[in-house]
Structure formats: C-alpha cells, structure tokens
Design an enzyme around this catalytic site. Structure first.
Site, mmCIF file in Angstrom:
data_model
loop_
_atom_site.group_PDB
_atom_site.id
_atom_site.type_symbol
_atom_site.label_atom_id
_atom_site.label_comp_id
_atom_site.label_asym_id
_atom_site.label_seq_id
_atom_site.Cartn_x
_atom_site.Cartn_y
_atom_site.Cartn_z
ATOM 1 N N GLY A 81 -91.466 -44.071 3.263
ATOM 2 C CA GLY A 81 -91.851 -44.825 2.072
ATOM 3 C C GLY A 81 -91.582 -46.313 2.217
ATOM 4 O O GLY A 81 -90.452 -46.769 2.001
ATOM 5 N N THR B 87 -94.675 -48.805 1.659
ATOM 6 C CA THR B 87 -95.665 -49.515 0.844
ATOM 7 C C THR B 87 -95.369 -49.389 -0.660
ATOM 8 O O THR B 87 -94.926 -48.334 -1.127
ATOM 9 C CB THR B 87 -97.068 -48.938 1.140
ATOM 10 O OG1 THR B 87 -97.290 -49.036 2.538
ATOM 11 C CG2 THR B 87 -98.160 -49.674 0.397
ATOM 12 N N ILE C 13 -98.075 -43.020 -0.181
ATOM 13 C CA ILE C 13 -97.141 -42.381 0.747
ATOM 14 C C ILE C 13 -97.684 -41.005 1.155
ATOM 15 O O ILE C 13 -97.867 -40.115 0.299
ATOM 16 C CB ILE C 13 -95.728 -42.253 0.117
ATOM 17 C CG1 ILE C 13 -95.251 -43.631 -0.375
ATOM 18 C CG2 ILE C 13 -94.745 -41.633 1.113
ATOM 19 C CD1 ILE C 13 -95.276 -44.756 0.640
ATOM 20 N N GLU D 161 -100.717 -48.451 8.615
ATOM 21 C CA GLU D 161 -99.877 -48.802 9.790
ATOM 22 C C GLU D 161 -100.342 -50.109 10.445
ATOM 23 O O GLU D 161 -100.458 -50.203 11.661
ATOM 24 C CB GLU D 161 -99.824 -47.644 10.774
ATOM 25 C CG GLU D 161 -99.346 -46.372 10.087
ATOM 26 C CD GLU D 161 -98.426 -45.534 10.916
ATOM 27 O OE1 GLU D 161 -97.816 -46.057 11.848
ATOM 28 O OE2 GLU D 161 -98.329 -44.336 10.598
#
Ligand SMILES: Cc1cc2nc3c(=O)[nH]c(=O)nc-3n(C[C@H](O)[C@H](O)[C@H](O)COP(=O)(O)OP(=O)(O)OC[C@H]3O[C@@H](n4cnc5c(N)ncnc54)[C@H](O)[C@@H]3O)c2cc1C
Length: 401
Positions: free
Chosen positions: A125, A127, A158, A364
């Site tokens: 987690g 973002t 997530i 990512e």
C-alpha cells in the site's frame, strides 16, 4: 561466457505453469473477467505447486529458485490473464521480496514464511488519492504511542485489497523531513481500524481485485516497523525494483498471448483469396510483436541475471518495465487490429488483452516516469546510492521444486 539457455528446472517450471494456466485459468477467464470475479482458489493452487514463494529461499518456506524463475512464472501466468500475474507481482515482488531484503529475522519468520508457503497473502500500500508518481505527497501518518504506532489515512488502487492478509504500508512518521520522514509498516488485515473496499468499473484486470485501504487509528506494534524510521521511501523504491521486474516479465507473457491468438487467426481468416497472414501489412504487425517479445525478454532476463548476482538493477529493471509494457500495449492493439471486427468483441480474447495491457503502462512507475529515469541515468542526473540492505543474491544450493 554468456549463457542464454534455460536450466532443466526452469524448463520444467515453465511447462508446469503453462499446463496449469491452460487447464485452470483459460477455460474460465472470459467468465471471470465479465463478472469481475477474482478466484482465490488460483492462489491456493499456486501454493500447492510451491510457486507462491518460487524465488524465496527454502529456509524461509520458498522453493529457492532463481529470480529468472520468478520471471518465467509471471510470463506464463500473464499469458492466461494479467490479474493473476498482478497478484503474484504484489505478493512476491512487492511484499515478500521486500521482507526478505529489509525484514528482521522475527519479521521473516512471522510474515515471510507463511507468505512463501502461500498460507498468507501479502500486498503493498503506497498509492493514495493524492499521491501516485509523487510518493512524497502521501498523507497517511504513523504516530508513535508507547509500544505502538497509530496509523491514520487512506490508500487507493491497491491490488488484492480485499484478499491479502498482510500489507506493507507507507506512512509519514515525520512530515517535516519530506521523503526522509516516510516509514514502512507491516499491517495485518485483522488489526482493529483497518478496512478495505474494491474499486468497480475498471477498464481491465477485471478478474483481479483492486481497491482502497482505510486506516482509522490502527495500532501497529513497534515490532512491525520495517527497516528504520525514515527508511520507507528507500524501501518503497527497492520494492519497486522487484515489482517492476515481475510486471516486465508479465508483459512478455501478454505479447506471447497476442502472438498466439494473432498467428492462429492469420491462418484462419482469408481476404482477397489468401490467408491474411500473407498480406505484408499484417506481417508487419506480427513482426513487430516478435521483435517486442524478444527485446523485452532479453531486458527482463538481464535484470534477473543482475538480481541473481546480488547486484543493483534499478536502471535495468526500469528499462525492462518501460519497454516491455509499451511493447505489450502495442502488441495488444495490433492483435485487435489483426482480428478486425471480431477482435472488437469478447468472442476472441484479444479485446481483454488490450484492456489488460493498459494498467501495466501506468502502475509501478508510469511510462513517463521510466522515460525520465532512463534519460536522467544517461545524462548523469541520476545515480543510485548504495542501500543499507540489498536483495540477497540467489543461492543455487537452495533449490527445492
Ligand atoms: C490496476 C492497478 C493496480 C495498482 N496496484 C497498486 C498497488 O498494489 N499498490 C500501490 O501502491 N499502487 C497501485 N496502483 C497505483 C499505481 O501505482 C499508480 O496509479 C501509479 O503510480 C501512477 O500514479 P497516479 O495514478 O496517481 O498518476 P499520477 O502520478 O497522478 O500521474 C498522472 C499522469 O501524469 C504523468 N506524470 C506525473 N508526474 C510526471 C512527471 N514528473 N513528468 C511527466 N509526467 C508525469 C503520469 O505519467 C501520468 O500520465 C495500481 C494502479 C492500477 C491501475
């Protein structure tokens, strides 16, 4: 000497995962994708095959295979669907390998061992609604209170939000220090004050579970601080070195799937009295897919080679992730084009490939972030500073499969 051969163990691994995907994902994926259903049994079956910790050393419950074996698993899973490769990316790439790299012995025994055995699922987690590429903009906080940290805040987008048992969560312990004030914590789903909620209406990865995490005065024992206070940003970036590697490998698998579907259709469909595969402009799309496959695979395995040696690979992994995901996105677009109108319906899998190929260009590290990273390396504006803890090199003695 350079060696491009796979080992017999890696060949066996590929064939095992391919058979698994063909039997246990392919027949059902269209329906799961339509229903937006993530089948948790897939993770259980992967655990039975000893793949949930494929590159985690045997002493921590894994199969002890090398990092390129993780790439092979990701390639073959994404050939089936991006959702399951994403699950492995967060469980192994972002979570378990981060515990292996940064965890204390107690944290490894408590969290890594059950994750490597597939008894527990890990996620990541970072973002938040107001912070994606700009990690230092997170606003989740962790305030020390005796033997605990009290976490408050929210995460979004997530993967495995409703599925995972353990999360590596990033929060500010000292906002005044900017990214040097971020710390990493291991949070358990069962801790009071934790909750999660799936996001509906996604473009792709519909057979995956993605959503929000909420922390309402979650009391996290101080033993669950991962690394030192203020080391969270470095931990997040090093986790991404491993997550991005799995995303890049998955993109190779998506290109394989696009090629498989397109070659088959090229031989089936006739226009102007010949197979469409005989038309040069169609051949160009096939040739581009093949080039993308081979280039991406070389970049992935080079990054894996560096990981096996215990060498820093941030630059090489970023390049592999950027290039492979862009090639996969283009391959999926071309696969739909080759199928003409039929590619536009879910009678064929290529529309799913196109929808699935978009998220990896965003998560990512977006395409733009990786482009900037590569330019900065070349221009000398970016240099990787040594880390306090490196991902352990692969130990060939520890193979168990
Ligand atoms: C399916 C899915 C699963 C995900 N899973 C996870 C997960 O498990 N854990 C997790 O923590 N996160 C996860 N994410 C979130 C993902 O990592 C972020 O979406 C990503 O980091 C981008 O952040 P953002 O969406 O806030 O975009 P932003 O950072 O707001 O970027 C918006 C646009 O601006 C561009 N941009 C931003 N900064 C710059 C710059 N400096 N220069 C040029 N262009 C720039 C970006 O490239 C992008 O095009 C997931 C996302 C998706 C879609």
């Amino acid at each position: 000497m350079m060696n491009f051969d796979f080992t017999p163990e890696q060949e066996m691994l590929r064939s095992t995962v391919r058979k698994f995907v063909d039997k246990e994902i392919m027949p059902y994926i269209k329906e799961w994708d339509e229903r937006g259903y993530f089948d948790p049994n897939i993770m259980k079956r992967l655990a039975e095959l000893n793949l949930m910790g494929v590159c985690i050393p045997e002493e921590y419950g894994g199969a002890g295979m090398d990092y390129n074996s993780l790439a092979i698993v990701c390639e073959e899973l994404e050939r089936g669907d991006t959702a399951f490769r994403t699950a492995v990316s967060v469980h192994i790439g972002l979570n378990s390998l981060t515990l292996l790299q940064w965890g204390t012995e107690e944290q490894k025994q408590k969290y890594l061992v059950p994750q490597a055995k597939g008894e527990k699922i890990g996620a990541f987690g970072l973002t938040e609604p107001g912070a994606g590429s700009d990690v230092a903009a997170i606003s989740t906080t962790a305030v020390r209170d005796g033997d605990y940290y009290i976490l408050n805040g929210q995460k979004t987008w997530i993967s495995l939000c409703d599925i995972a048992d353990h999360f590596i969560v990033f929060a500010y312990t000292d906002k005044s220090k900017k990214h040097h004030g971020i710390s990493a914590f291991i949070v358990e789903r069962t801790m009071p004050g934790f909750s999660s909620k799936a996001i509906k209406g996604k473009l792709g990865i519909r057979a995956g579970n993605t959503g929000e995490l909420f922390f309402d005065n979650v009391r996290v024992p101080k033993e669950n601080l991962l690394g030192h206070e203020g080391e969270g940003f470095k931990i997040a970036m090093s986790a991404l070195d491993n997550g991005r590697f799995t995303v890049a490998a998955g993109a190779v698998g998506l290109i394989m799937a696009c090629l498989e579907a397109s070659v088959k259709y090229c031989h089936e469909r006739k226009t102007f009295g010949k197979e469409i595969g005989r038309h040069q402009l169609v051949q160009q799309m096939i040739a581009n897919m093949e080039a993308g496959l081979q280039i991406s695979r070389l970049l992935v395995y080079k990054a894996g080679y560096l990981k096996n040696q215990g060498k820093r690979n941030t630059r090489e992994t970023s390049l592999a992730k950027w290039i492979a995901c862009d090639f996969a996105n283009k391959a999926a677009d071309d696969a739909v084009q080759i199928h003409g109108a039929y590619g536009y319906s879910n009678e064929y899998p290529v529309e799913r490939y196109l929808r699935n190929s978009k998220a990896p260009v965003i998560y990512e590290g977006t395409r733009e972030i990786h482009t900037i990273m590569q330019a900065e390396y070349v221009l000398g504006y970016r240099k990787d500073k040594p880390l306090r803890k490196m991902l352990p090199a692969w130990n060939p003695e520890s193979v168990k499969l």
